[in-house]
Design an enzyme around this catalytic site. Structure first.
Site, PDB file in Angstrom:
ATOM      1  N   GLY B  55       0.806  -1.208   0.000  1.00 37.05           N
ATOM      2  CA  GLY B  55       0.000   0.000   0.000  1.00 37.05           C
ATOM      3  C   GLY B  55       0.843   1.263   0.000  1.00 37.05           C
ATOM      4  O   GLY B  55       0.295   2.369  -0.016  1.00 37.05           O
ATOM      5  N   HIS B  56       2.198   1.091   0.043  1.00 35.05           N
ATOM      6  CA  HIS B  56       3.108   2.241   0.039  1.00 35.05           C
ATOM      7  C   HIS B  56       3.902   2.328  -1.256  1.00 35.05           C
ATOM      8  O   HIS B  56       4.929   2.992  -1.312  1.00 35.05           O
ATOM      9  CB  HIS B  56       4.073   2.150   1.215  1.00 35.05           C
ATOM     10  CG  HIS B  56       3.428   1.955   2.537  1.00 35.05           C
ATOM     11  ND1 HIS B  56       2.497   2.849   3.043  1.00 35.05           N
ATOM     12  CD2 HIS B  56       3.537   0.966   3.457  1.00 35.05           C
ATOM     13  CE1 HIS B  56       2.089   2.413   4.225  1.00 35.05           C
ATOM     14  NE2 HIS B  56       2.692   1.270   4.500  1.00 35.05           N
ATOM     15  N   HIS B 218      -0.353   5.050   7.196  1.00 41.16           N
ATOM     16  CA  HIS B 218      -1.475   4.105   7.189  1.00 41.16           C
ATOM     17  C   HIS B 218      -2.779   4.807   7.551  1.00 41.16           C
ATOM     18  O   HIS B 218      -3.763   4.166   7.886  1.00 41.16           O
ATOM     19  CB  HIS B 218      -1.240   2.985   8.195  1.00 41.16           C
ATOM     20  CG  HIS B 218       0.098   2.366   8.110  1.00 41.16           C
ATOM     21  ND1 HIS B 218       1.180   2.817   8.829  1.00 41.16           N
ATOM     22  CD2 HIS B 218       0.553   1.348   7.355  1.00 41.16           C
ATOM     23  CE1 HIS B 218       2.244   2.085   8.526  1.00 41.16           C
ATOM     24  NE2 HIS B 218       1.886   1.192   7.633  1.00 41.16           N
TER      25      HIS B 218
END
Lengths: 330, 330
Positions: B55-56, B218
């Site tokens: 997700g990064h 996050h």
């Protein structure tokens, strides 16, 4: 709609100020809206100039540098550069061997680049042009007669830029640029609208459960709307459209391009599906790009651009390039 | 919330499939969730391994290649890689000269990398580690004791990667990595929440008129919420926080990083403001990066990471690197 900006009126100038601060190898005239290579003009080298509305970053200014563009002239958001701007860019990089204008097929761009070319010719500069019209989604659309110019512009700029860097004459750079156009096709899909800062709201409404198939890079309408589907199904729609226009065969250069608001993890998912589709047709992804290259502000979505390679084009694609947003081999 | 995915459960595997198809210089074990250099292990070379939740992107797998990471192990979305995964990555790239684990400071990452390091040591591998904790926004937060590790991770991976590529021993790579951490600070601001695919909705609610100052990658809470302001004012908030912790002085490496959903044109606007702020403090942006490098899925927003350079770090930053998402000089 939230924007990381100072003022809707100063978006282009403020971004150019940042571009200049970030890239010492570029020269930026924020007032005149021209970005060019610090080492231009290079005597005897054909120069490449492109431009168009802003909002498609990194296209075009992010592709100014060794092996690609000599200059770019960014217009206001989604607005063609004015002829004077194109002339200024052309003058700044003309090294006496001629200048190739790379033009995306939008009515305003075509008109303003043509007028600029006439003005340049009157000054004794040799100017040729190539018109990019790769988007198979629609014939005629908002802003455009014929096909729109989208992702293949990057391929033309990279490949013709390599020809020019190698010292080829203007006619040869123009020929190769035309060959890339002839061999390239694109199709885009929007999950969300973009929002133009000055408008302050999304360009169009797209329900939470739908996508726009064949979207243009300014949010122009596509072929139709359809229910939101899997990456696999959406990739198939895009690739069916490309394949139906120019059958996939042999070695391909393939770009899965984000529209600005789609994260890289999703683009890799789409690329996996595009690659599988191409393999299923008996063709091969020989070279690829995955990322946000020809964007539409903050739009979520993606486009696919495919170019049929041959040995010449492959070698030119692989040639060194050194720009803010495309770099390899040097 | 719209995602360009096939299934929320297969996001990481599908993206890794795309990564493998796009980058022939990488090897990808989709099942084991390990990405490594095709030329690893290199006998006698210290290997760098990093990892963390997905997700990064492009962090970390997009930074595997010559001059940077030897392997990455991506966990599920915003979820630490499991120890076995870290061990598998370490085994695949250990060339006998030792392995440096680059760990972002999140409780799960620290625990799993520590356990993995013990297992590796039992197998006779020499493993050292560096903990990245650059985010000045908060002390202790959701998932973290102490400061969070964010943008400086890229700096550590690039600079320590150059040390390892040059043939330095493990202790030296570890020392330099630690120096980068000590000299780096970050601060992030969110304009919108991210949305985790499996959750199907935004992680948090942020009104149309507010931003979150000091956001984590996050979506963890930051310092406070504030009204949406100009890029200039938001950049000043970020830079005040950085400057208040480690005064800006001398030559700096500066990254203006997009959180995934913010287009490049806006990031250049923010960079212009950051550069002007730094100049106003009598310091200098000597090297810079502008783009989406350490992201939070589709979050709109940006972070600034600053590293105080010296001659050694500047030379290592400039050294050739050849990865999917960071490439120059070769």
């Amino acid at each position: 709609m939230k924007k990381l900006i100072n003022d809707a009126e100063s978006v282009v100038a403020d971004a150019l100020t940042g571009l200049a601060a970030a890239h010492p190898a570029l020269r930026v005239d924020v007032e005149a809206r021209v970005v060019w290579r610090a080492d231009a003009p290079r005597v005897g080298k054909v120069a490449l100039v492109s431009g168009g509305g802003s909002g498609h970053e990194p296209l075009h200014a992010g592709f100014v540098g060794y092996g690609m563009l000599d200059a770019a002239c960014p217009g206001e958001i989604f607005t063609s550069p004015v002829p004077d701007q194109v002339v200024a860019a052309t003058e700044r990089v003309d090294g006496g061997a001629g200048v190739l204008h790379v033009i995306k097929n939008y009515t305003g761009d075509v008109m303003n680049f043509e007028l600029a070319a006439e003005l340049c010719a009157q000054q004794g500069m040799a100017v040729a042009s190539v018109l990019v019209d790769d988007d198979v989604a629609v014939q005629d659309s908002l802003y455009t007669a014929g096909r729109r110019g989208t992702g293949a512009t990057l391929f033309v700029e990279k490949i013709a830029g390599a020809v020019a860097e190698a010292g080829a004459p203007l006619a040869e750079a123009t020929r190769v640029a035309g060959a890339v156009v002839a061999r390239s096709r694109s199709f885009g899909i929007a999950l969300t609208s973009c929002a133009v800062p000055a408008a302050g709201k999304p360009t169009f409404d797209l329900p939470e459960t739908e996508v726009e198939l064949g979207i243009g890079i300014h949010g122009e309408p596509g072929r139709t709307r359809a229910p939101l589907a899997s990456a696999r199904d959406l990739a198939a729609v895009a690739m069916d459209a490309v394949h139906g226009d120019l059958p996939l065969a042999g070695d391909l250069l393939v770009m899965v391009n984000g529209m600005g608001g789609t994260p890289l993890i999703e683009l890799y998912i789409a690329f996996a599906e595009v690659e599988a589709y191409i393999r299923g047709k008996g063709a091969r992804v020989a070279r690829s790009l995955v990322g946000n290259y020809v964007t539409s502000l903050d739009m979520q979505g993606f486009s696919v651009t495919v170019c049929q390679l041959d040995d010449e084009l492959t070698e030119l694609w692989d040639a060194p390039v050194q720009t803010p947003s495309l770099r390899w081999g040097r």
